[in-house]
Scaffold this motif. Sequence first.
Motif, mmCIF file in Angstrom:
data_model
loop_
_atom_site.group_PDB
_atom_site.id
_atom_site.type_symbol
_atom_site.label_atom_id
_atom_site.label_comp_id
_atom_site.label_asym_id
_atom_site.label_seq_id
_atom_site.Cartn_x
_atom_site.Cartn_y
_atom_site.Cartn_z
ATOM 1 N N MET A 196 -2.454 7.996 -5.865
ATOM 2 C CA MET A 196 -2.177 6.962 -6.859
ATOM 3 C C MET A 196 -0.798 6.354 -6.619
ATOM 4 S SD MET A 196 -4.720 6.822 -9.090
ATOM 5 C CE MET A 196 -4.157 6.166 -10.666
ATOM 6 N N VAL A 197 -0.705 5.103 -7.017
ATOM 7 C CA VAL A 197 0.579 4.418 -6.916
ATOM 8 C C VAL A 197 1.191 4.381 -8.314
ATOM 9 C CG1 VAL A 197 1.654 2.200 -6.418
ATOM 10 C CG2 VAL A 197 -0.183 3.035 -4.966
ATOM 11 N N ARG A 198 2.467 4.766 -8.392
ATOM 12 C CA ARG A 198 3.142 4.742 -9.684
ATOM 13 C C ARG A 198 3.597 3.347 -10.063
ATOM 14 N NH1 ARG A 198 6.863 8.766 -11.825
ATOM 15 N NH2 ARG A 198 5.871 10.792 -11.591
ATOM 16 N N PHE A 228 2.377 1.604 -13.367
ATOM 17 C CA PHE A 228 1.016 1.885 -13.824
ATOM 18 C C PHE A 228 1.039 3.098 -14.738
ATOM 19 C CE2 PHE A 228 0.592 -0.235 -9.730
ATOM 20 C CZ PHE A 228 -0.169 -1.319 -10.101
ATOM 21 N N GLN A 253 -4.684 2.623 -8.531
ATOM 22 C CA GLN A 253 -5.620 3.318 -7.639
ATOM 23 C C GLN A 253 -5.769 2.517 -6.344
ATOM 24 O OE1 GLN A 253 -7.752 6.351 -8.053
ATOM 25 N NE2 GLN A 253 -7.650 5.833 -5.880
ATOM 26 N N MET A 254 -5.400 3.125 -5.236
ATOM 27 C CA MET A 254 -5.594 2.457 -3.953
ATOM 28 C C MET A 254 -7.069 2.567 -3.566
ATOM 29 S SD MET A 254 -2.236 3.291 -1.789
ATOM 30 C CE MET A 254 -2.458 5.023 -1.599
ATOM 31 N N LEU A 255 -7.588 1.516 -2.979
ATOM 32 C CA LEU A 255 -9.023 1.477 -2.691
ATOM 33 C C LEU A 255 -9.284 1.403 -1.191
ATOM 34 C CD1 LEU A 255 -10.111 -1.121 -5.408
ATOM 35 C CD2 LEU A 255 -10.344 1.366 -5.510
ATOM 36 N N PRO A 261 -6.178 -1.426 -8.800
ATOM 37 C CA PRO A 261 -6.413 -1.333 -10.242
ATOM 38 C C PRO A 261 -5.817 -0.054 -10.822
ATOM 39 C CG PRO A 261 -8.446 -0.900 -9.014
ATOM 40 C CD PRO A 261 -7.423 -1.347 -8.015
ATOM 41 N N HIS A 262 -4.966 -0.203 -11.799
ATOM 42 C CA HIS A 262 -4.308 0.933 -12.446
ATOM 43 C C HIS A 262 -3.609 1.841 -11.433
ATOM 44 C CE1 HIS A 262 -5.755 0.327 -16.610
ATOM 45 N NE2 HIS A 262 -6.735 -0.317 -15.986
#
Lengths: 883, 197
Positions: free
Chosen positions: B1-3, B24, B175-177, B172-173
Amino acid sequence: MTTPAPRAAREQPPGRVLVPDLLCDPSRRAEPLCSSRRVPADPARRTGRPWGTAFAAYRGGAGARRARDGHGGPGMFTAAAESFLRQAREIQQEELRRFAARVSALLQGPEPGPEAVDGLQRLHLTVAATKYPRKLDGEFVELLQTVLCSPKSPEQIQVLCAAILREMSPCNDLILSCDEIQDTKLLSLVSSVLLAQGNKGEVAAVGQRVVKALERRLPEGQSARFLLPVLANVLRLSPGSLTEEQIDVVSKKLADWLRYASIQQGMAQPSGGFFSSPRTKQPAPITEVDGAVATDFFTVLSVAQHYTQDQWLNVQTFSMLRNWLLCYGGKELNTLNPGARAGVDGSETPPVCAAGRAGRPLPPRERLRDKAFEYCQRLIEQSSRRPLKKDDGDLQKACLIEAVTIMDIICKQDSFYVCRAVSCLKVLHSRICGDGTYARALLPIAQFFLNHSKLAAVDSDAIYKHLFTDIPAQLFHNPSLAFEFVQFCKDNTQLFTDSSSIFRQSFPNLFKFLAWNSPPLISEFVDLLPFLLDPDTTIEIFHLLLDLPCLTAALDIQLRAAALPASEKAGADPAGKPATCLEAFRHPLYKSLFQYLLRTKAAPEDAPESLVPLRQLLGSLAGSPRVVQCAETVPVLLELFFRVVAEFADGSLINQLVVLLLQRSDQLYEIPAFKEDVYRVLGSQLATLCGLRPALLVELSTEILEFSGAVSNIQSKEAIFTHLAWAVGEFLSVSHDKRCTVEQITRFFEPLEAVLFEITQLRPQASTPSCAPRAISVLMATLTKLAARSQDLIPRVSMFLSKMRTFVQSPAVTSVYSDEDLEEILIRATELMNLLKMPSVAQFVLTPPVASTQFQREVNDSLPLALRMVTQLLEPAPGSMPV
Amino acid sequence: MVRAVVLLAPGGPAPCRVLYARSFGTPPGTGTGTGTATAGPRQRLCRKEQLLAVARQVASQCQLLQSSLGRPSSPQLPQLPDEPMSLQDAPGGLFQMPPGDPFPERVTVVWLSVLALTFALVCEPQENLSLAEITLRRLAPRLLLSLRLLGPGADVLLRPDAADGLLDRLLPHGQMLFLNERFLQAVDRELGIKASR
C-alpha cells in the motif's frame, strides 16, 4: 518572481464587468485568491480570470510560445504557483469567511456549476496551503458533507468537497456516515474522508459497511470494484476492524474472484452512434501477453480488448492479496477447528510432497491460500511469455516478484505447499538467473529458500552464491536493485554471523552498491556495517572504506570498458604505458590491481603490495561528482567502523590497526577535502585507540616515532600528528604501562623535542609555511608532561619554553601567524614553564588518573584549568593573566 | 500500500515546494492524544510536517542524483515535449526513512523526476517496489497532462479534483494495481485521456 502587471482591461473576459476588489490589500500586487465578490463562471476561460494576473499573461499562445522558447516554462510556473501559495497563506479569517459564504450560496443554488467548482478549488488551496488550521463555519462544513453525499451533486463537486474535508481532517464537525450510502463509488469517496480522521471507530465502521456491501448482491450497475481498495486501506489502518466471520466471508469472495473470473473478453460499451450496430457475435476468448489464446484461468497478465467487472475484481484481488494473507492468512488455528489439519502455521511437521489433500471442502482461508497458490504458479508460467507490449514486460517482472513473495507467505502459513513451491521456484530460478533484467526477482527467490530450504531439505547454496557473487558485480549501477539488495541484507543480518558463509565473504561486492549509489544507501550501510565487521574482516574493510571513492572511479572505468565495442577491447600495446584509464583497465601493469579492487569476495591474502599506482592512475576521476559524493560518506562510516571495532578488538588487532592507520594516511585517493576529513577522523580515533590500549605506545614505538618525528607530517596531516603527540603525552606513563621507564620516556621525548625545535627555532629563518598553532601547543604540553615524569628533562623543557618569547617576536613568525595564535602560544609556554617550577605538583597535575574511561577527551581539555591555577599560585600579581 | 503521494518542485537553489500531496487515510491513534481541543490541529500539523519532510528528502536525493549524472542541479527550462516522452530514463530512485523520522514506522520512498518536477510515493516498507516504480511512471505523465504541469499557470494548485480523479483509478485508496497495458487503456478511456503515455 515576476512583478505582476496591473490588471489590464483586455485580460477580462468579454462581457464581464469586474467589481474592483475592496478586500484586496493594495500592497498585495496580485489579485486575492479568494475574492468574495466575483468568480468567473467558466473555468475553461481561465485566461481572463481576474486574479493572478501574474500568470494570466503567460497563458494562451504567447505563454506557450515563451515556454517553448525557453523563456517561460517552469521558472514562470513556479513564480505563478509561488504567488498563489503566498496568497493562500495570507488570506485572513474574515476574508475566508466571506468567500466561504459565497461558495455556500453557489452550492445551494439550483444547479451548482463551474462557478461553484472554481470556488471549491480555491477554497481547497486555501485550506491545503498552510499547515496551521483554517477555521471554516460549522454550518459550511456541514453543507460540504451534505453536498458530498447528495446523489444529485455533480461528481466533480463531490470530489472537491471530499478533498476539502480530507484536507481539514481531523474534523470536529463531522456528521458523515457511510451507513446509508448505496452507490459504491460514492461510498468509496465518503470512506476516503472517514479514513482520514485517524479515528479507530470510523475505520472500523467503514470496514463493517464495506464488508456488508460485499456480502450481499450489489444492486444493478454497482460494482465491488470501488470497494476492494477501501477494504485494503481499512486493513492497513486497523487490521482488527473485521470479525472472524467477516474475514471468512471475504476470503471466500476473494478466492472466487481470483480463480473464477470470466475467460471471455468483455464487450465494448455501445457508443450509440449512427454507425454502431449492436454486436451479436460471440465474445472472443482472452489472450496471453504474447497474443496466444489463453489456455487457463484469468490473471492480471491476461489480455483483452475490454474487460468485464469480474476481471477488474480479479486485478484488485491479486493487488491486495499479499496484505490480506499477511493480515488474515494464518490465523484460523487460533479460532476455528483446532487440529483440523496438521502442518498449518509453520508447524514442524515435514511436508508430504507426493500426497495431495483429501477431497474435502477447505475452510475459506485455506481455500483462499490454495487458489492464491495456483494463481501464483500460473503467473510464473505466464511470465515466461514474450510480451507484445514492452511495458507488459515490466509488469511481468513485478508480477513474478509478487508471486514469489506470496508463495513464501503461503508456505510460512502452511508447510503443505513447500515442496510444490520449491520445485516451481527451482525451475524459475534456472530460467531467469542468466537474464540481468530479472535480477530483482532473484531476491524474493533467495528469501524463499532462506525461509524454507531447511524444511524442504534442499541445497540452495548455488542460488545464494550466484546472487551474492555475480549480481552486485554486474548490476551495481542499477539503483533499484542496489536498494533492494541492501535491504535484503538488512532483513537477513543473521546470515552475516557465520564468517565462513558466502554472505559474509561477499562484502567487497556489497560495497560496490554503496560506492556507486552513495546518497540513497549511506544510511542503509550505517545499519549494515556492524554486521559485516568481525576480527577477520576488520583489516580488509578498513582498507575498503579508505579506498571507497577509488572503487567508485574503478567501477566507472569498468562500466565504460564493458561498453566499448569488441574491436577496441583488445587493449593497447602491453609493452607501452597506457595513455588512459580505459586502456589501463586491460593493461598488464594495472589489470591485477583493478581485479583486486573490483574483487567479488573477501581476499585478504591476495592483497597486492600497494594500490598506489592505481590510485594515481584513477586520479583523473577524483573530481567526478559521483566519486566526490562517495568520498563524503567515508568519514561517517569510518567513525562507525572504529566504534564497532573497539567493542571486539583485542590488543593485537588494535596494534595492527594503528600501524595501518599511520601507513594509510600516506596512501589516500587524491581528493583534498576527502583527505582532510579522513585525517580528522583517523586522528581522533588514533587517540581513542591509544586510550583503549596505552601499551601500544611502547609496543609500536618505532612506527609512532617515525611518524611523529617527521615535520612534514605536521604540515600534511596535522590532525593525526597532533592527536598522536597528545596521546604520547597523555598515555606514555608508568601508571598505564610498567614498561614506560625513564629510558622509554626519553626515547619519545627526543624526537618530539627535535620536531618542536625545527618548527619553532629553525623555521623562522626559512620561509616555510607555518605549522598549526594547535600542533605547537600540543607539542609543548607533551614535552612538559614527559619531563614531569622524567625530571631530568625538566631543565631542557624549561629552557625551550623560555625561548618561545623570542620565537613569537621574530618577524618571520609574526608575518605567518595571527596575533591571537601567538599570544595563546606564549601564554601556554609561560603556564607550562611555571608548572615545571614545582615538579611534584607538575607530576600530579599532568598525569591523568588511570581509571579514566573517558577516551574521547578533547586534546588538553584537562590541562588549562590546572595550568591557570598553578600560574595564579606562582604569579599572583594582577594583570599577569589573560582576561 | 501507498501511504501518500507527493508532487513537488525540488527547487534547486530555492526551497522545495509541495504542489500537491495526498495521504491515504490516517492511521488511528498516532502520536497525539485524542479528545483534547488541540489534538485535531496537532494531528493535521503532524501529517503536513511528515509530507514536508518527505519532500525535502526527495528534493535533496534528486539534486544529488542529478549532480552525480553530471547534470545541473536546477534543471534548465525544458522544451515542451511535442512527442510523447519516455519516462524510462527519467532520473528516479528509492530511499528509506527510518522509524520515528518522520513516520512512526519505517517507510520506503520511490521518486521520479520529470523535467522540473518530482513525483514521490511513500510506501509501506515491504511493498513491491517494482510495482511502485511502474505505478509512478504511469501516474507522472498523466498528472503532467491533466494538471497542465508543463504549462505556465498554477493549475496544479487549483485542480485537486483532476489529481484525485487520476489517483482514484490508478492508485485507489493507495492500493497499487497490477494493470497490464490493456487495463491501462481502459482506465484512460474512463478518464477520457487519449493515447497518452
